[in-house]
Design a protein around this motif. Structure first.
Motif, PDB file in Angstrom:
ATOM      1  N   PRO A   1      83.659 128.571  28.218  1.00 40.61           N
ATOM      2  CA  PRO A   1      82.354 127.918  28.041  1.00 40.61           C
ATOM      3  C   PRO A   1      81.827 127.380  29.365  1.00 40.61           C
ATOM      4  CG  PRO A   1      84.105 126.526  27.201  1.00 40.61           C
ATOM      5  CD  PRO A   1      84.744 127.810  27.640  1.00 40.61           C
ATOM      6  N   GLN A   2      80.522 127.225  29.434  1.00 36.63           N
ATOM      7  CA  GLN A   2      79.907 126.588  30.591  1.00 36.63           C
ATOM      8  C   GLN A   2      79.931 125.084  30.345  1.00 36.63           C
ATOM      9  OE1 GLN A   2      76.177 128.229  32.087  1.00 36.63           O
ATOM     10  NE2 GLN A   2      76.447 129.928  30.671  1.00 36.63           N
ATOM     11  N   ARG A   3      80.240 124.325  31.388  1.00 35.17           N
ATOM     12  CA  ARG A   3      80.329 122.864  31.263  1.00 35.17           C
ATOM     13  C   ARG A   3      79.415 122.209  32.293  1.00 35.17           C
ATOM     14  NH1 ARG A   3      84.617 121.986  27.919  1.00 35.17           N
ATOM     15  NH2 ARG A   3      86.190 123.607  27.880  1.00 35.17           N
ATOM     16  N   PHE A   4      78.758 121.133  31.849  1.00 37.53           N
ATOM     17  CA  PHE A   4      77.819 120.413  32.700  1.00 37.53           C
ATOM     18  C   PHE A   4      78.012 118.919  32.528  1.00 37.53           C
ATOM     19  CE2 PHE A   4      75.930 124.417  31.401  1.00 37.53           C
ATOM     20  CZ  PHE A   4      75.495 124.957  32.601  1.00 37.53           C
ATOM     21  N   GLU A   5      77.574 118.143  33.530  1.00 39.59           N
ATOM     22  CA  GLU A   5      77.701 116.695  33.476  1.00 39.59           C
ATOM     23  C   GLU A   5      76.453 116.051  34.073  1.00 39.59           C
ATOM     24  OE1 GLU A   5      81.460 114.229  34.402  1.00 39.59           O
ATOM     25  OE2 GLU A   5      80.322 114.276  36.282  1.00 39.59           O
ATOM     26  N   ALA A   6      76.018 114.945  33.469  1.00 41.20           N
ATOM     27  CA  ALA A   6      74.888 114.166  33.970  1.00 41.20           C
ATOM     28  C   ALA A   6      75.143 112.696  33.659  1.00 41.20           C
ATOM     29  CB  ALA A   6      73.582 114.612  33.327  1.00 41.20           C
ATOM     30  N   SER A   7      74.420 111.830  34.368  1.00 38.81           N
ATOM     31  CA  SER A   7      74.571 110.406  34.089  1.00 38.81           C
ATOM     32  C   SER A   7      73.248 109.689  34.297  1.00 38.81           C
ATOM     33  CB  SER A   7      75.643 109.788  34.996  1.00 38.81           C
ATOM     34  OG  SER A   7      75.266 109.892  36.342  1.00 38.81           O
ATOM     35  N   THR A   8      73.119 108.588  33.594  1.00 32.45           N
ATOM     36  CA  THR A   8      71.995 107.678  33.766  1.00 32.45           C
ATOM     37  C   THR A   8      72.600 106.309  34.070  1.00 32.45           C
ATOM     38  OG1 THR A   8      71.930 107.083  31.417  1.00 32.45           O
ATOM     39  CG2 THR A   8      70.585 108.970  32.101  1.00 32.45           C
TER      40      THR A   8
ATOM     41  N   LEU B   1      71.616 122.621  34.434  1.00 37.54           N
ATOM     42  CA  LEU B   1      71.012 122.493  33.120  1.00 37.54           C
ATOM     43  C   LEU B   1      69.999 121.358  33.181  1.00 37.54           C
ATOM     44  CD1 LEU B   1      70.953 123.073  30.027  1.00 37.54           C
ATOM     45  CD2 LEU B   1      72.801 121.413  29.819  1.00 37.54           C
ATOM     46  N   TYR B   2      68.759 121.647  32.764  1.00 36.08           N
ATOM     47  CA  TYR B   2      67.691 120.646  32.736  1.00 36.08           C
ATOM     48  C   TYR B   2      67.316 120.383  31.283  1.00 36.08           C
ATOM     49  CZ  TYR B   2      67.102 121.573  37.713  1.00 36.08           C
ATOM     50  OH  TYR B   2      67.316 121.714  39.053  1.00 36.08           O
ATOM     51  N   VAL B   3      67.346 119.110  30.908  1.00 34.25           N
ATOM     52  CA  VAL B   3      67.026 118.720  29.534  1.00 34.25           C
ATOM     53  C   VAL B   3      65.854 117.755  29.589  1.00 34.25           C
ATOM     54  CG1 VAL B   3      67.856 117.567  27.454  1.00 34.25           C
ATOM     55  CG2 VAL B   3      69.404 119.017  28.780  1.00 34.25           C
ATOM     56  N   ARG B   4      64.752 118.130  28.953  1.00 35.43           N
ATOM     57  CA  ARG B   4      63.583 117.236  28.905  1.00 35.43           C
ATOM     58  C   ARG B   4      63.814 116.166  27.858  1.00 35.43           C
ATOM     59  NH1 ARG B   4      59.946 122.108  29.696  1.00 35.43           N
ATOM     60  NH2 ARG B   4      59.432 121.935  31.886  1.00 35.43           N
ATOM     61  N   THR B   5      63.504 114.947  28.238  1.00 34.12           N
ATOM     62  CA  THR B   5      63.612 113.813  27.319  1.00 34.12           C
ATOM     63  C   THR B   5      62.381 112.948  27.496  1.00 34.12           C
ATOM     64  OG1 THR B   5      64.740 112.399  28.905  1.00 34.12           O
ATOM     65  CG2 THR B   5      66.126 113.773  27.502  1.00 34.12           C
ATOM     66  N   THR B   6      62.213 112.026  26.600  1.00 35.50           N
ATOM     67  CA  THR B   6      61.168 111.030  26.788  1.00 35.50           C
ATOM     68  C   THR B   6      61.860 109.725  27.122  1.00 35.50           C
ATOM     69  OG1 THR B   6      61.145 110.694  24.401  1.00 35.50           O
ATOM     70  CG2 THR B   6      59.402 112.051  25.309  1.00 35.50           C
ATOM     71  N   SER B   7      61.365 109.034  28.129  1.00 35.93           N
ATOM     72  CA  SER B   7      61.975 107.768  28.520  1.00 35.93           C
ATOM     73  C   SER B   7      60.921 106.680  28.552  1.00 35.93           C
ATOM     74  CB  SER B   7      62.685 107.892  29.861  1.00 35.93           C
ATOM     75  OG  SER B   7      61.780 108.268  30.865  1.00 35.93           O
TER      76      SER B   7
ATOM     77  N   LYS C   1      57.286 108.286  28.948  1.00 31.58           N
ATOM     78  CA  LYS C   1      56.961 109.429  29.797  1.00 31.58           C
ATOM     79  C   LYS C   1      58.021 110.507  29.622  1.00 31.58           C
ATOM     80  CE  LYS C   1      59.370 107.798  33.891  1.00 31.58           C
ATOM     81  NZ  LYS C   1      59.317 107.508  35.297  1.00 31.58           N
ATOM     82  N   VAL C   2      57.637 111.744  29.898  1.00 28.52           N
ATOM     83  CA  VAL C   2      58.566 112.863  29.823  1.00 28.52           C
ATOM     84  C   VAL C   2      59.311 112.954  31.151  1.00 28.52           C
ATOM     85  CG1 VAL C   2      58.781 115.354  29.570  1.00 28.52           C
ATOM     86  CG2 VAL C   2      57.112 114.107  28.193  1.00 28.52           C
ATOM     87  N   THR C   3      60.629 112.993  31.073  1.00 32.66           N
ATOM     88  CA  THR C   3      61.463 113.146  32.260  1.00 32.66           C
ATOM     89  C   THR C   3      62.468 114.254  32.009  1.00 32.66           C
ATOM     90  OG1 THR C   3      63.066 111.515  31.506  1.00 32.66           O
ATOM     91  CG2 THR C   3      61.279 110.709  32.881  1.00 32.66           C
ATOM     92  N   GLU C   4      63.159 114.667  33.048  1.00 39.40           N
ATOM     93  CA  GLU C   4      64.213 115.659  32.898  1.00 39.40           C
ATOM     94  C   GLU C   4      65.542 115.069  33.337  1.00 39.40           C
ATOM     95  OE1 GLU C   4      62.833 120.168  33.023  1.00 39.40           O
ATOM     96  OE2 GLU C   4      62.897 119.247  34.997  1.00 39.40           O
TER      97      GLU C   4
END
Length: 142
Positions: free
Chosen positions: A21-28, A116-122, A132-135
């Protein structure tokens, strides 16, 4: 005998390469996210895990289908749908309005690997009613 051993190693290596599988990581500021996805017969299945840096872990399973992206967007589009059971158990994976609905993710190849880019609203914190829409940008994991 050597040919048989070579063939066995070849089949093992091929199975490993296809099944990985492809694996990705992000943080806020508040959350750490991990995404694992793999393609099976044209469909995509995977998980998104969210934690507050090790505590309050939530695991969201999803399915996805490849979809065209709007003009101007780069990469491959993936229409993601979370399992309703996980949304009910853990709530919205991003803690933002509208994020639990069908989402289009983008997988974009770069020289450092696929991102990987995931659009979210923040939320805009200077105004309690504005969003607002962020990625959220996920880096590849090795």
């Amino acid at each position: 005998m050597a040919l048989r051993a070579f063939f066995a190693l070849f089949v093992l290596a091929l199975g490993t390469a296809v099944a990985a599988p492809q694996r990705f990581e992000a943080s806020t500021l508040k959350f750490l996210y991990h995404v694992s996805l793999e393609e099976k017969k044209g469909a995509v299945i995977g998980t998104l895990e969210r934690s507050e840096y090790g505590v309050n872990r939530a695991k969201y399973r999803f399915t996805g289908q490849w979809t065209p992206l709007p003009a101007g967007d780069k990469g491959r589009g993936l229409l993601v749908t979370y399992l309703p059971k996980d949304l009910k158990k853990y709530g919205d994976p991003y803690s933002f309005p509208t994020a639990g609905k069908d989402l289009i993710w983008r997988l974009v190849p770069t020289k450092d690997g696929t991102r990987l880019y995931v659009r979210t609203t923040s939320r805009i914190y200077s105004s309690p009613t504005k969003w607002k829409v962020t990625e959220l940008v996920f880096e590849p994991q090795d």
